[in-house]
Design an enzyme around this catalytic site. Sequence first.
Site, PDB file in Angstrom:
ATOM      1  N   CYS A  96      -2.044   9.578   2.564  1.00 32.37           N
ATOM      2  CA  CYS A  96      -1.618   9.019   1.278  1.00 32.37           C
ATOM      3  C   CYS A  96      -2.673   9.197   0.188  1.00 32.37           C
ATOM      4  CB  CYS A  96      -1.259   7.546   1.430  1.00 32.37           C
ATOM      5  SG  CYS A  96      -2.599   6.518   2.054  1.00 32.37           S
ATOM      6  N   GLU A 153       0.862  -1.175   0.000  1.00 27.74           N
ATOM      7  CA  GLU A 153       0.000   0.000   0.000  1.00 27.74           C
ATOM      8  C   GLU A 153       0.899   1.226   0.000  1.00 27.74           C
ATOM      9  OE1 GLU A 153      -3.039  -0.094  -0.556  1.00 27.74           O
ATOM     10  OE2 GLU A 153      -3.487  -2.201  -0.202  1.00 27.74           O
TER      11      GLU A 153
END
Length: 466
Positions: free
Chosen positions: A244, A210
């Site tokens: 993010c 991720e």
Amino acid sequence: MAPWTAALERLRETVSTGRAVPAEFRRTQLQGLERFLNENRQLLQEALAEDLHKSDFESDISELLLCRNEVAFALRNLNTWIKDEPVAKNLLLQLSSTFIRKEPYGLVLIMGPWNYPINLTLVPLVGALAAGNCVVLKPSEISRSVERVLAQLLPRYLDPSCFTVVLGGPQETGRLLEEKFDYIFFTGSPRVGRMVMSAAAKHLTPVTLELGGKNPCYVHDDCDPQTTANRVALFRFFNAGQTCVAPDYVLCSREMRERLLPALQRAITRFFGADPQVSPDLGRIVSDRHFQRLQGLLRCGQVAIGGQSDPRDRYIAPTVLVDVQETEPVMQEEIFGPILPIVTVGGMGEAVEFIRRREKPLALYAFSRDSQVIHKVLDRTSSGSFTSNDGFVFLSQMTLPFGGIGNSGMGRYHGKFSFDTFSHFRSCVLSSHHLEQLNQVRYPPVGPWSRKLITWAVEFPNCTIQ
């Protein structure tokens, strides 16, 4: 001998005995994690405030609540998830039992980041425990207060035969990655993600990565500037921009930029007051090193809003940059701070081309009143997630998978997707030892009639659900 050697041996022994596999054991572990979250809420809030200056509300809504939701969802659905899954059968297997069995990988390593050090560390843990794995948890050393709470308290709530926490910085992490794991789940930067994948390749260990990236936000000319500014500012400056999936830069026409700038100024003042540094709702940069990097980015383009900073407080004001060049650092690296560049384009087509010639982002945002514009952006681009006229609200929806594509990552999780990620899907066919007469047609020599019969029996259109 590494400090974690004994713990890994203990966990591998548990894997070999299958102790963590029964549904009731998994349920007990999830309930322990649930108690940890409920009984240590204040300690976790205090740790997040120390590390990132997060308010109690921000800690609850973006960290603790999402973790509790994941645990509750897993407990509610665990019995259904772990059942064998029947599949369609061709005629050749009509008298056999065919199904998919979801088995744990075994010993998994979860490496968490510092920006959401509870959410992005414990949500994967929910899936790993639900799937029946033994887990080595490696929290980020950068968010030190949260790391300390996780290391000292979480092991008290989980069975030590199937769970341990490993501490350390880059050197210790590198040594840990030399160990053989059955699965690795990493959240962090693409640079470190490549290192994790390289280490995993030595053992042919599957990975979920991720990662981050630069998330575009296209604003069409038909938007209401204040509505758009409110939503962009909320999600850009949430957690001081250290998210993010935050919108990393805005693409819009020059005309829209001139309408958007005063609207962004009004939104920032409304959210954080005339002096954002004293606002309890604006976070701080996690470390001096990250602060210095962000100060360098403030020199790109022209500051249209904000730009103030205080190294003693690791404070950077909500900032909007204009006239940035594509070659400047602020447009080359993930910002991960309260800085929003605006890049002017000639229209939707130019914006789409701008997005397409860059790495595929983790998230992509488009603002427009026209659904056709939204669908054109959606159809002509690729990203881990897509949202129109809002921010990263998809993170609250456990029935949506979360994950990247290309440079922004691989794999997916949240809800059942987390369970699936940490489960090996084993194909199973159970045939009878009897009825040998029916199988004679399969054995050589195969004549024309047998060949025709076998071909007809294995054709997929003949498949039926078991």
